[in-house]
Structure formats: C-alpha cells, structure tokens
Design an enzyme around this catalytic site. Sequence first.
Site, PDB file in Angstrom:
ATOM      1  N   HIS A  85     136.112  55.328  57.052  1.00 15.35           N
ATOM      2  CA  HIS A  85     135.197  55.896  58.053  1.00 15.35           C
ATOM      3  C   HIS A  85     134.291  56.920  57.385  1.00 15.35           C
ATOM      4  O   HIS A  85     134.674  57.573  56.410  1.00 15.35           O
ATOM      5  CB  HIS A  85     135.961  56.524  59.225  1.00 15.35           C
ATOM      6  CG  HIS A  85     136.831  57.688  58.867  1.00 15.35           C
ATOM      7  ND1 HIS A  85     136.385  58.989  58.903  1.00 15.35           N
ATOM      8  CD2 HIS A  85     138.122  57.755  58.463  1.00 15.35           C
ATOM      9  CE1 HIS A  85     137.368  59.809  58.560  1.00 15.35           C
ATOM     10  NE2 HIS A  85     138.429  59.081  58.280  1.00 15.35           N
ATOM     11  N   ASP A  87     132.468  59.300  59.349  1.00 17.51           N
ATOM     12  CA  ASP A  87     132.317  60.525  60.136  1.00 17.51           C
ATOM     13  C   ASP A  87     133.297  61.578  59.615  1.00 17.51           C
ATOM     14  O   ASP A  87     134.277  61.255  58.925  1.00 17.51           O
ATOM     15  CB  ASP A  87     132.550  60.263  61.620  1.00 17.51           C
ATOM     16  CG  ASP A  87     133.971  59.807  61.929  1.00 17.51           C
ATOM     17  OD1 ASP A  87     134.453  58.884  61.242  1.00 17.51           O
ATOM     18  OD2 ASP A  87     134.604  60.377  62.845  1.00 17.51           O
ATOM     19  N   ASP A 116     138.553  62.964  52.988  1.00 12.50           N
ATOM     20  CA  ASP A 116     138.749  62.242  54.236  1.00 12.50           C
ATOM     21  C   ASP A 116     137.407  62.069  54.926  1.00 12.50           C
ATOM     22  O   ASP A 116     136.950  62.967  55.605  1.00 12.50           O
ATOM     23  CB  ASP A 116     139.723  63.045  55.100  1.00 12.50           C
ATOM     24  CG  ASP A 116     140.068  62.385  56.416  1.00 12.50           C
ATOM     25  OD1 ASP A 116     139.669  61.226  56.626  1.00 12.50           O
ATOM     26  OD2 ASP A 116     140.725  63.035  57.236  1.00 12.50           O
ATOM     27  N   GLU A 150     136.175  57.916  63.780  1.00 12.91           N
ATOM     28  CA  GLU A 150     137.617  58.073  63.574  1.00 12.91           C
ATOM     29  C   GLU A 150     138.092  59.483  63.897  1.00 12.91           C
ATOM     30  O   GLU A 150     139.195  59.688  64.402  1.00 12.91           O
ATOM     31  CB  GLU A 150     137.963  57.697  62.125  1.00 12.91           C
ATOM     32  CG  GLU A 150     139.441  57.438  61.878  1.00 12.91           C
ATOM     33  CD  GLU A 150     140.216  58.668  61.456  1.00 12.91           C
ATOM     34  OE1 GLU A 150     141.446  58.566  61.309  1.00 12.91           O
ATOM     35  OE2 GLU A 150     139.613  59.737  61.274  1.00 12.91           O
ATOM     36  N   GLU A 151     137.268  60.482  63.595  1.00 14.22           N
ATOM     37  CA  GLU A 151     137.683  61.875  63.748  1.00 14.22           C
ATOM     38  C   GLU A 151     137.379  62.466  65.124  1.00 14.22           C
ATOM     39  O   GLU A 151     137.743  63.598  65.402  1.00 14.22           O
ATOM     40  CB  GLU A 151     136.969  62.746  62.693  1.00 14.22           C
ATOM     41  CG  GLU A 151     137.243  62.376  61.243  1.00 14.22           C
ATOM     42  CD  GLU A 151     138.624  62.776  60.774  1.00 14.22           C
ATOM     43  OE1 GLU A 151     139.468  63.151  61.611  1.00 14.22           O
ATOM     44  OE2 GLU A 151     138.878  62.708  59.556  1.00 14.22           O
ATOM     45  N   ASP A 176     142.924  56.152  53.394  1.00 11.66           N
ATOM     46  CA  ASP A 176     142.734  57.391  54.142  1.00 11.66           C
ATOM     47  C   ASP A 176     144.082  58.097  54.259  1.00 11.66           C
ATOM     48  O   ASP A 176     144.493  58.504  55.333  1.00 11.66           O
ATOM     49  CB  ASP A 176     142.160  57.075  55.528  1.00 11.66           C
ATOM     50  CG  ASP A 176     141.754  58.325  56.298  1.00 11.66           C
ATOM     51  OD1 ASP A 176     141.853  59.421  55.734  1.00 11.66           O
ATOM     52  OD2 ASP A 176     141.346  58.205  57.456  1.00 11.66           O
TER      53      ASP A 176
END
Length: 404
Positions: A85, A87, A116, A150-151, A176
């Site tokens: 991801h 974001d 991350d 994702e976050e 991740d």
Amino acid sequence: MGYLERIDEYREEMIQDLQGLIAIPSVVGPAEGDMPFGSGVDKAFQYMLNLGKEEGFRTANVDNYGGHIEFGEEGNEKIMGILTHVDVVPEGKDWDYPPYEGKVVEGRIYGRGTIDDKGPTIAAFYAMKALKDGGIIPKKRIRLILGLDEEAGTGWQGMQAYFRKMEKPDFAFTPDAEFPAIHGEMGILIFELVKKLGKTLNGGVELRSLTGGNAPNMVADQARAVLRAESYDKIREIVEDFRKETGYRIHAKGIGKSLEITAKGISSHGARPGKGLNAISVLLALLGKIEMANEDVLDFINFYNQYIGFDLHGEQIGCDLSDSISGKLIFNVGMADVDDQVARLTVNIRYPVTMDDDQVYGPMMPILDQYGFGVVKINHQEPIYIPEDDPMIVTLMDIYRKHS
C-alpha cells in the site's frame, strides 16, 4: 549478470525512486473528483503506475481505488500476488528529519512510509525489475497489487473495489511486516466510545473542549484542553506540580478568558503503543486532579483514568485477552474529541488470532453501560492465521534461510 547482482547495481536508482515516493504526503483524505482517497494518495498511486509503465510492465488502474503492476506471460492463468500500500499514517510532529523528504543519514532513510509500506513497495518492484532484466520468465504471473487506504480505517474500500473487477491471486504475501515471515495477523477493531454530556449547572471549572490524536491506529502525540473558571491560579499550580512529579511535557497558558492546557506525547503505530506515549492519557491524568463543575465530565474523566489510563492491553476495562500464538490484546486510544455536548474516544484494538470480536466487546459492556457510553463500531478485520507447516510458509522460510 544474475538478478541478485542487478539489485546491487540498482542501489542508487532504488533510493531515488523511494525518495520520490516518500516525498508525496499520501495520507488518506476526503474524495476529490475521481480520486476517492484524496489527491495525495492518488499522486502516490500514479507515481507507482508510471514506474511500472516505464519499465515495460503491464499495469492496471481500477477507477483509482487500486491497481497493479504485473510481470510474466500474459496468458498464464496462475497469479502470485504481492500486496502493498502507498498510503501512510499522518506524520504527527517532532520529527528529527522532514517526514516527506527521504533524507539519508548514516545509511538509513528517514521519512513517513519508509518502512510501512513505501520502502517494501519499491523493494518488491525492483525485485520484479531484476528478474525481468535478467531474462527470467516466471512460471506464474507476478502481480504487485497497490492498495490505497490500508492505514485509514475505512475497511479497505479500495481493495474491495479492486477485487470486484480483478481476479484474486492464487496465493499471495505482503511485505508489510517483519522478517523472516509473519504467518498470522491479529484481528483489528476500530470503534468509538460516545457519552452525552449534560449542561454545567453550577459555577466552577468548566471543560470547554478537549481534542487529541491524529488517527485511530496512531499513538496520540498531542492533546489539548480548554478550561473556563473564575481563577486559574490553583489550576496552574496543579499543572506545574504534575509536570515536576511525572516529567511529562504539559503546559498551561491563557487564551483570552480561557486556559489552554496542552500535553505532548510520543508518536508510535497503534500496533506498538509501548513504543510511544499517549498524550490523551497524559492530559486526562492531569484533568483528573482538577474538580470539574459538570458531573458528566467528571464521570468521563474518572472513567478514562480508572478503566483506560496508560493500559496497553485492556487490563482495567476487562478485555485483556491473550493466546499462545499472538500474545496479548493491544489497546490504543487514537483520538479524543470532547465539546459541551458529547465526549468521544476513538479506540483501535488488535485482538488474538484464536478469538473473535464478541469476546472483546463482551467484557467491556457492563463498565461502558455503567458510565453511559455508547459503542459505534467503525471497522472490523478478522484475524488471519496460517500454520507454520503450511507449504507457503515453509517455502518462504526456505527462501529466507537460503539467501540470508
């Protein structure tokens, strides 16, 4: 030249491309036109798709909700997925180096998303490039799938939209996590605890507002309360004594006729709250020493300090679950928002893989009911667990041992 040697040859190019990706503040925001997660996330998404096109990979964009970069024979039915991801969690404050620069210091790259998950995204991309440039044709299609929210605690809307139009991989992994291989992920809950506040009827110290935190899955690095009272001398003494006693960074200053109290914590990911210090907890510990005029506000503060406080595993509120596979439940208050009508806490919990969400909510409800809190459930991701002897885990471990 072998593909491993090519990776070393790409070193400077990889760093530059990672810095370019880090430089994009890709925090999920409100939708803008055809960009469902905001312009920052979309810019990072297009950045990766363009890298893929430049290297001659096939790319796909599913309505700006997600996409992929693919390598391998197009007619091959089997797909190996690599899920990443682009974001990031909001950057917070007090960085030693700019969060959106990717500055290299003593062999380390500093910036939001470096670990991350922008760093791993670039690493996976260059692994595909090394294979392609080395003339290796994989037995299956390799598909680098790019997630965009994702976050954000949005329930992975991007991946849901992506997989409504794209087939799922036959097997997949995500870079991740930590080496060598993570074969389980705790269940994730995001919910709000909401309490209505009655009006302040008697004179005295009044809590006008309280705010703190940036995201549910982030340890709050700042919190702020605004008080009104006839005199602030006693409150200032309490703040000063509290600061000397605890060493916490907390200060009071006049703002017009009000008194502003600010607390600073230490930011960390909500999955690792022990590495941070929650500014919301610091501020409410201080407010617990001040006699408030509003009984509902007093109940809210007392509830927080008695049943949450600085707990990291839900010990006092009753949800301190654990199992032998994933260890203890993780409890983080990511955000707080209090005005003259409502007190709201946004909580992020990660619970053991052998349990379910009912086992988390159940023990808390008697306490929440006692203090007049409602629960607003926002997001739930069920646990994932694959046994250590699963063929995929065994294969990943064999590869790790061979090359490390």
